[in-house]
Design an enzyme around this catalytic site. Structure first.
Site, PDB file in Angstrom:
ATOM      1  N   SER A  20      -3.785  25.430  -2.656  1.00  0.00           N
ATOM      2  CA  SER A  20      -2.465  24.971  -2.236  1.00  0.00           C
ATOM      3  C   SER A  20      -1.550  26.098  -1.760  1.00  0.00           C
ATOM      4  O   SER A  20      -1.874  26.780  -0.810  1.00  0.00           O
ATOM      5  CB  SER A  20      -1.839  24.189  -3.389  1.00  0.00           C
ATOM      6  OG  SER A  20      -0.708  23.519  -2.946  1.00  0.00           O
ATOM      7  N   HIS A  21      -0.436  26.298  -2.463  1.00  0.00           N
ATOM      8  CA  HIS A  21       0.574  27.267  -2.008  1.00  0.00           C
ATOM      9  C   HIS A  21       0.243  28.694  -2.436  1.00  0.00           C
ATOM     10  O   HIS A  21       0.974  29.611  -2.095  1.00  0.00           O
ATOM     11  CB  HIS A  21       1.928  26.868  -2.583  1.00  0.00           C
ATOM     12  CG  HIS A  21       1.899  26.781  -4.078  1.00  0.00           C
ATOM     13  ND1 HIS A  21       1.227  25.783  -4.733  1.00  0.00           N
ATOM     14  CD2 HIS A  21       2.406  27.585  -5.027  1.00  0.00           C
ATOM     15  CE1 HIS A  21       1.336  25.968  -6.033  1.00  0.00           C
ATOM     16  NE2 HIS A  21       2.045  27.050  -6.247  1.00  0.00           N
ATOM     17  N   ASP A  58       2.785  23.322   2.950  1.00  0.00           N
ATOM     18  CA  ASP A  58       2.093  24.376   2.200  1.00  0.00           C
ATOM     19  C   ASP A  58       0.639  24.535   2.641  1.00  0.00           C
ATOM     20  O   ASP A  58       0.196  23.920   3.621  1.00  0.00           O
ATOM     21  CB  ASP A  58       2.184  24.102   0.694  1.00  0.00           C
ATOM     22  CG  ASP A  58       1.351  22.892   0.286  1.00  0.00           C
ATOM     23  OD1 ASP A  58       1.127  22.017   1.143  1.00  0.00           O
ATOM     24  OD2 ASP A  58       0.934  22.823  -0.885  1.00  0.00           O
ATOM     25  N   ASP A  79      -2.261  23.408   1.730  1.00  0.00           N
ATOM     26  CA  ASP A  79      -3.135  22.246   1.909  1.00  0.00           C
ATOM     27  C   ASP A  79      -2.409  21.023   2.456  1.00  0.00           C
ATOM     28  O   ASP A  79      -2.975  19.930   2.503  1.00  0.00           O
ATOM     29  CB  ASP A  79      -3.851  21.897   0.597  1.00  0.00           C
ATOM     30  CG  ASP A  79      -2.885  21.539  -0.514  1.00  0.00           C
ATOM     31  OD1 ASP A  79      -1.758  22.071  -0.520  1.00  0.00           O
ATOM     32  OD2 ASP A  79      -3.248  20.725  -1.393  1.00  0.00           O
ATOM     33  N   ASP A  82       0.207  19.184   1.434  1.00  0.00           N
ATOM     34  CA  ASP A  82       0.772  18.081   0.649  1.00  0.00           C
ATOM     35  C   ASP A  82       2.238  18.287   0.294  1.00  0.00           C
ATOM     36  O   ASP A  82       2.910  17.351  -0.122  1.00  0.00           O
ATOM     37  CB  ASP A  82      -0.070  17.771  -0.601  1.00  0.00           C
ATOM     38  CG  ASP A  82      -0.285  18.963  -1.502  1.00  0.00           C
ATOM     39  OD1 ASP A  82       0.196  20.069  -1.167  1.00  0.00           O
ATOM     40  OD2 ASP A  82      -0.944  18.797  -2.552  1.00  0.00           O
ATOM     41  N   ARG A  83       2.758  19.506   0.465  1.00  0.00           N
ATOM     42  CA  ARG A  83       4.176  19.739   0.140  1.00  0.00           C
ATOM     43  C   ARG A  83       5.030  19.709   1.402  1.00  0.00           C
ATOM     44  O   ARG A  83       4.519  19.902   2.509  1.00  0.00           O
ATOM     45  CB  ARG A  83       4.359  21.115  -0.509  1.00  0.00           C
ATOM     46  CG  ARG A  83       3.660  21.236  -1.829  1.00  0.00           C
ATOM     47  CD  ARG A  83       4.015  22.547  -2.493  1.00  0.00           C
ATOM     48  NE  ARG A  83       3.353  22.622  -3.781  1.00  0.00           N
ATOM     49  CZ  ARG A  83       3.762  23.360  -4.794  1.00  0.00           C
ATOM     50  NH1 ARG A  83       4.836  24.133  -4.664  1.00  0.00           N
ATOM     51  NH2 ARG A  83       3.113  23.365  -5.934  1.00  0.00           N
ATOM     52  N   LYS A 137       0.431  13.629  -2.658  1.00  0.00           N
ATOM     53  CA  LYS A 137       1.694  13.853  -1.970  1.00  0.00           C
ATOM     54  C   LYS A 137       1.367  14.234  -0.534  1.00  0.00           C
ATOM     55  O   LYS A 137       0.261  14.664  -0.237  1.00  0.00           O
ATOM     56  CB  LYS A 137       2.533  14.918  -2.681  1.00  0.00           C
ATOM     57  CG  LYS A 137       1.853  16.255  -2.967  1.00  0.00           C
ATOM     58  CD  LYS A 137       2.780  17.090  -3.844  1.00  0.00           C
ATOM     59  CE  LYS A 137       2.278  18.484  -4.099  1.00  0.00           C
ATOM     60  NZ  LYS A 137       1.198  18.552  -5.116  1.00  0.00           N
TER      61      LYS A 137
HETATM   62  C1  VG1 Z   1       2.833  22.876  -9.496  1.00  0.00           C
HETATM   63  C2  VG1 Z   1       4.034  21.955  -9.389  1.00  0.00           C
HETATM   64  C3  VG1 Z   1       3.602  20.515  -9.552  1.00  0.00           C
HETATM   65  C4  VG1 Z   1       2.529  20.180  -8.510  1.00  0.00           C
HETATM   66  C5  VG1 Z   1       1.389  21.171  -8.633  1.00  0.00           C
HETATM   67  C6  VG1 Z   1       0.342  20.970  -7.575  1.00  0.00           C
HETATM   68  O1  VG1 Z   1       2.240  22.750 -10.776  1.00  0.00           O
HETATM   69  O2  VG1 Z   1       4.997  22.290 -10.355  1.00  0.00           O
HETATM   70  O3  VG1 Z   1       4.717  19.678  -9.437  1.00  0.00           O
HETATM   71  O4  VG1 Z   1       2.042  18.886  -8.692  1.00  0.00           O
HETATM   72  O5  VG1 Z   1       1.883  22.506  -8.513  1.00  0.00           O
HETATM   73  O6  VG1 Z   1       0.879  21.060  -6.306  1.00  0.00           O
HETATM   74  P1  VG1 Z   1       2.515  23.796 -11.964  1.00  0.00           P
HETATM   75  O7  VG1 Z   1       1.637  23.360 -13.087  1.00  0.00           O
HETATM   76  O8  VG1 Z   1       2.211  25.148 -11.432  1.00  0.00           O
HETATM   77  O9  VG1 Z   1       3.981  23.674 -12.283  1.00  0.00           O
HETATM   78  V1  VG1 Z   1      -0.012  21.840  -5.105  1.00  0.00           V
HETATM   79  O10 VG1 Z   1       0.776  21.551  -3.643  1.00  0.00           O
HETATM   80  O11 VG1 Z   1      -0.035  23.374  -5.680  1.00  0.00           O
HETATM   81  O12 VG1 Z   1      -1.524  21.145  -5.183  1.00  0.00           O
HETATM   82 CO    CO Z   2      -0.343  21.751  -2.076  1.00  0.00          CO
END
Ligand code: VG1
Ligand code: CO
Length: 544
Positions: free
Chosen positions: A113-114, A278, A280, A282-283, A377
């Site tokens: 992801s990010h 981001d 992937d 989804d954000r 998302k």
């Molecule tokens: C973070 C965010 C959470 C989100 C998750 C995955 O998790 O706070 O809201 O669902 O990332 O998003 P954490 O446990 O680091 O707080 V993504 O776009 O990174 O798949």
């Molecule tokens: Co993501």
């Protein structure tokens, strides 16, 4: 097809976090590491023989070799068909859609992801089930338990598959189809939003837009949708080419990391609308000329206006937000007299509510919003939603936000992240917080009297499963909250997230800076958790 069974030894750290297994690339490159986890997933699933598996990732470093390994393992384990995005690419929401559209058994999405990418950065893998959503906790726990005892994996001796050309390969009873990663998704978006209106608004110059793909997966999707279909100018999409290291940046859509976009939106003659997504896809980050929309507000505004969007014209069945997300959407739900659910952090907790038809829209404070169109998302969906709203309401982003606050009040909100904290210190902070919980209720700090202090535990209303230890909450009589959580997506040390919110009904005070408006709560949070005192840090790494 010749199938080999390879002896392996288990690793003890393959416990998926908030969204799949995320580790440094170097960890994934250890002998058998990727293979063990994939085999642990396959071993934990019901009969997968002859079924369809969707496969794709965000294009980061190690995506391609990992896909080749997974193809061979999926072949050896008896899948009947593999559907793979061209170039090994699929955004997370597109993968979710493709799983649903083609009635796949599930999908493997390769992404961190990010988190940054490259040989010294992060890689990740997660399994999505047949509804297109992330595997629920009972499954991810099963994957982990299996990974602890695994002693062999199966892999087929076949040539690498050409991922770059669309078409179907047949190997014995297995068919492998390379698809256009964008087409199905673009079609889905056209079924949700008013594309004719969007085209007019863009071609007439009423909406000028800037989208920052951050050298991640949304580049090809954004080019197709915004430029090819909607007719935006080619310079409307920046950093559009997916790169294995995201150009050396964090593909994290916030004002700190989407710097180029932030400079344009807060610079001279900004476009009407700006957004970023981001790694992937989804954000989403939503901005307008000189304004940034806090994700919790964005969710509430979308819920309040959803009936204006063709796909949601009949209204929403209900909404949901993750626990640390501000209560702004709760006010909208109360206004429309629809249910509002509060779930733990992570998209996997929305799946059952969406499947049961209890909610239509849901979101998280972490730049994530989505609806029942997929089970993830969805960044570009949120961007199109906002564009459609601007086109219908013929209002600027600033006017839409101000009007919302005037009607519902403003939930002033921010999140402070302290990253890469030494694990022992992070654990001591959580213990220290836990120890205070019984004594906090009814105590008063400045104008804040504690109403409740507890650890969030969630019971799924559909399957009755219980998820405990989902964050420490301190709630005050006036509705304000401070929440503390350790992140489940980081790969270095621990990340402490502090979420702060306070409601402001008085419209004359709505245009305050959040850090200033929340100063008392920010100081209180430090008094409770002592992160600065215990780490010697003077400020958070990221403020959103
Ligand atoms: C973070 C965010 C959470 C989100 C998750 C995955 O998790 O706070 O809201 O669902 O990332 O998003 P954490 O446990 O680091 O707080 V993504 O776009 O990174 O798949
Ligand atoms: Co993501």
């Amino acid at each position: 097809m010749q199938i080999k069974t390879i002896t392996t030894h288990p690793y003890n750290d393959q416990n998926p976090g908030t969204s799949g297994l995320r580790k440094k690339v170097k960890v994934f490159q250890q002998p058998g590491y990727l293979e063990n986890f994939v085999q642990a997933i396959f071993d934990s699933l019901d009969d997968l023989t002859g079924k369809i598996l969707v496969l794709g990732g965000d294009g980061r470093y190690f995506n391609r070799p990992a896909i080749q390994v997974i193809i061979k393992m999926a072949a050896a384990n008896g899948f009947g068909e593999l559907i793979i995005g061209q170039g090994g690419l699929l955004s997370t929401p597109a993968a979710s859609h493709i799983i649903r559209k083609y009635n796949a058994f599930g999908g493997l999405i390769l992404s961190a992801s990010h988190n940054p990418g490259g040989p010294d950065e992060d890689f990740g893998i997660k399994y999505n089930v047949s509804n297109g959503g992330p595997a629920p906790e009972k499954d991810t726990n099963a994957f982990y338990q299996r990974s602890l005892v695994i002693d062999s994996y199966k892999i087929a001796s076949i040539e690498d598959i050409d991922l770059d050309h669309i078409g179907t390969h047949k190997i014995d009873n297995l068919s492998i189809t390379i698809i256009d990663p964008v087409a199905d998704y673009a079609e889905l978006m056209q079924s949700i939003f008013d594309f004719n209106l969007l085209k007019q608004s863009i071609s007439s110059g009423y909406i000028t837009l800037l989208f920052d793909a951050m050298h991640a997966i949304t580049g090809p999707y954004a080019k197709k949708i915004f430029i090819d279909i909607l007719g935006a100018t080619p310079d409307s999409v920046i950093n559009a080419e997916p790169l294995e290291d995201f150009g050396g940046h964090h593909p994290d859509p916030n004002l700190a990391h989407a710097q180029e976009l932030a400079e344009r939106m807060f610079g001279l003659a900004p476009p009407v609308f700006g957004a970023a997504s981001d790694g992937d896809g989804d954000r989403n980050m939503i901005t307008g000329s000189n304004i940034f929309v806090t994700p919790s507000d964005s969710l509430a505004i979308m819920a309040a206006n959803a009936h204006l969007i063709p796909a949601y014209a009949k209204g929403l069945r209900g909404v949901a937000r993750s626990m640390p997300t501000s209560q702004a959407v709760d006010r909208v739900a109360a206004h429309y007299n629809i249910p509002c659910y509060e779930t733990p952090t992570g998209w996997k907790f929305f799946g059952n509510l969406l499947d049961a038809g209890k909610i239509t829209l849901c979101g998280e404070e972490s730049f994530g919003t989505g609806s029942d169109h997929v089970r993830e998302k969805d960044g570009l969906w949120a961007v199109l939603f906002w564009l459609n709203l601007i086109a219908i309401k013929r209002q600027s982003v600033t006017d839409i936000v101000n009007e919302h606050w005037q009607k519902f009040g403003r939930d002033i909100y921010c999140r402070h992240d302290y990253e890469a904290v030494e694990i022992n210190i992070a654990n001591s902070i959580v213990d220290h917080l836990r120890n205070q919980l019984p004594t906090l209720p009814r105590q008063t700090f400045a104008e804040y009297t504690v109403k409740y202090a507890d650890e969030f535990s969630y019971e799924d209303s559909i399957d009755g499963s219980i998820s405990s230890n989902q964050g420490i909450r301190i709630g005050f009589e006036n509705g304000s909250r401070i929440i503390f959580r350790l992140s489940g997506t980081g790969t270095v040390g621990a990340t402490l997230r502090i979420y702060l919110e306070r409601f402001e009904a008085d419209a004359s005070k709505h245009n305050q800076n959040a850090q200033v408006a929340l100063a008392t709560l920010i100081n209180l949070a430090e008094q409770f958790c002592e992160i600065k005192k215990r780490t010697g840090r003077t400020e958070p790494n990221v403020v959103t």
